[in-house]
Motif scaffolding. Structure first.
Motif, PDB file in Angstrom:
ATOM      1  N   UNK A  99     -20.356  63.315  49.244  1.00 56.75           N
ATOM      2  CA  UNK A  99     -20.092  64.145  50.216  1.00 56.75           C
ATOM      3  C   UNK A  99     -19.078  63.013  51.161  1.00 56.75           C
ATOM      4  N   UNK A 100     -18.128  62.435  51.387  1.00 57.42           N
ATOM      5  CA  UNK A 100     -17.211  61.211  52.499  1.00 57.42           C
ATOM      6  C   UNK A 100     -17.004  61.910  53.843  1.00 57.42           C
ATOM      7  N   UNK A 101     -17.633  60.954  54.776  1.00 61.57           N
ATOM      8  CA  UNK A 101     -17.247  61.561  55.889  1.00 61.57           C
ATOM      9  C   UNK A 101     -16.012  62.605  56.060  1.00 61.57           C
ATOM     10  N   UNK A 102     -14.895  62.104  55.248  1.00 61.50           N
ATOM     11  CA  UNK A 102     -13.662  62.475  55.793  1.00 61.50           C
ATOM     12  C   UNK A 102     -14.212  64.077  54.891  1.00 61.50           C
ATOM     13  N   UNK A 103     -14.784  64.353  54.085  1.00 62.14           N
ATOM     14  CA  UNK A 103     -14.524  65.928  53.754  1.00 62.14           C
ATOM     15  C   UNK A 103     -14.739  66.360  52.568  1.00 62.14           C
ATOM     16  N   UNK A 104     -14.024  65.215  51.475  1.00 57.10           N
ATOM     17  CA  UNK A 104     -13.663  64.970  50.226  1.00 57.10           C
ATOM     18  C   UNK A 104     -14.952  64.136  49.258  1.00 57.10           C
ATOM     19  N   UNK A 105     -15.130  65.117  48.417  1.00 57.41           N
ATOM     20  CA  UNK A 105     -16.273  65.483  47.359  1.00 57.41           C
ATOM     21  C   UNK A 105     -15.518  64.128  45.739  1.00 57.41           C
TER      22      UNK A 105
END
Lengths: 152, 77
Positions: free
Chosen positions: A131-137
């Motif tokens: 899970x990236x800081x941007x919220x993307x997985x």
């Protein structure tokens, strides 16, 4: 031999100390303990990573890890070993994997622990989803080469 | 005869299922099982297969009672 999958946070030093304390039959027999501790970074492929989910194949993971340790026992005269791997939700700085090998001589401990770790990376069925800081997985597609920077 | 098929990680999301049950009359090769269950989805090149939790080649035979797993390259450690 102990192989353990853990959903909770792992303190590698406490785990190793506790396991070694139980090896009373080996007291005075081992001259070397090789330890590898792998931790989660907060970055990967240029992106900030805020957490990660470690999926695995219950049953097959343990079976493959047992094979790997048994193969190490055939190749090197090791006295005992400990393998711990996290599963489920993990956070940056968490310890992901612990490999410890006890043997009479350092070469066997170094070589067997590296063998176990490298085979774990290529044969134990674990998969990382970041899970990236941007919220993307995103799924991690393959393991990086841990030996890119060989001394020349 | 019945074969249980499992999918893991990104492959589970791609096929949209975590398990299948396949009824067959004869032993089938791993790649044939995939084709039977996923006729519109070619098996990705990097797929790994295991029968009863041991790695197998894609031409290995699967038979009654076996559990066949398909999964993407592993990324543990």
């Amino acid at each position: 031999m102990l192989i353990k999958l853990c959903e909770a946070v792992v303190d590698p030093w406490r785990e190793i100390a506790a396991y070694q304390a139980g090896l009373t039959h080996l007291a005075g027999k081992f001259g070397a303990t090789a330890v590898f501790v792998g931790s989660m970074r907060d970055f990967n492929q240029g992106d900030d990573v805020s957490s990660m989910f470690l999926e695995h194949y219950p049953g097959m993971t343990e079976k493959q890890l047992h094979y790997i340790v048994e193969q190490a026992q055939v190749q090197w005269p090791i006295l005992d070993s400990l393998v711990i791997h996290r599963v489920g939700l993990v956070k940056p700085e968490d310890v992901l994997v612990v490999v410890a090998v006890w043997s009479a001589q350092r070469g066997d401990a170094f070589d067997a622990s590296r063998f176990i770790m490298e085979n774990l990376k290529s044969r134990a069925p674990f998969w990382k989803k970041e899970v990236l800081a941007s919220g993307a997985e995103r799924w991690v597609e393959k393991n990086t080469d841990g030996y890119q920077h060989q001394p020349g | 005869m019945s074969i249980k098929v499992r999918y893991f990680a990104s492959l589970k999301e791609s096929v949209g299922r975590s398990e299948d049950e396949l009824h067959v009359t004869d032993a089938l090769a791993v790649h044939a099982v995939w084709q039977r269950l996923n006729p519109d989805f070619a098996m990705p090149d990097a797929v790994l297969a295991a029968v009863n939790m041991d790695y197998v080649a894609l031409d290995a035979l699967v038979t009654d009672g076996d559990v066949l797993a398909f999964f993407p390259p592993i990324t543990g450690g």
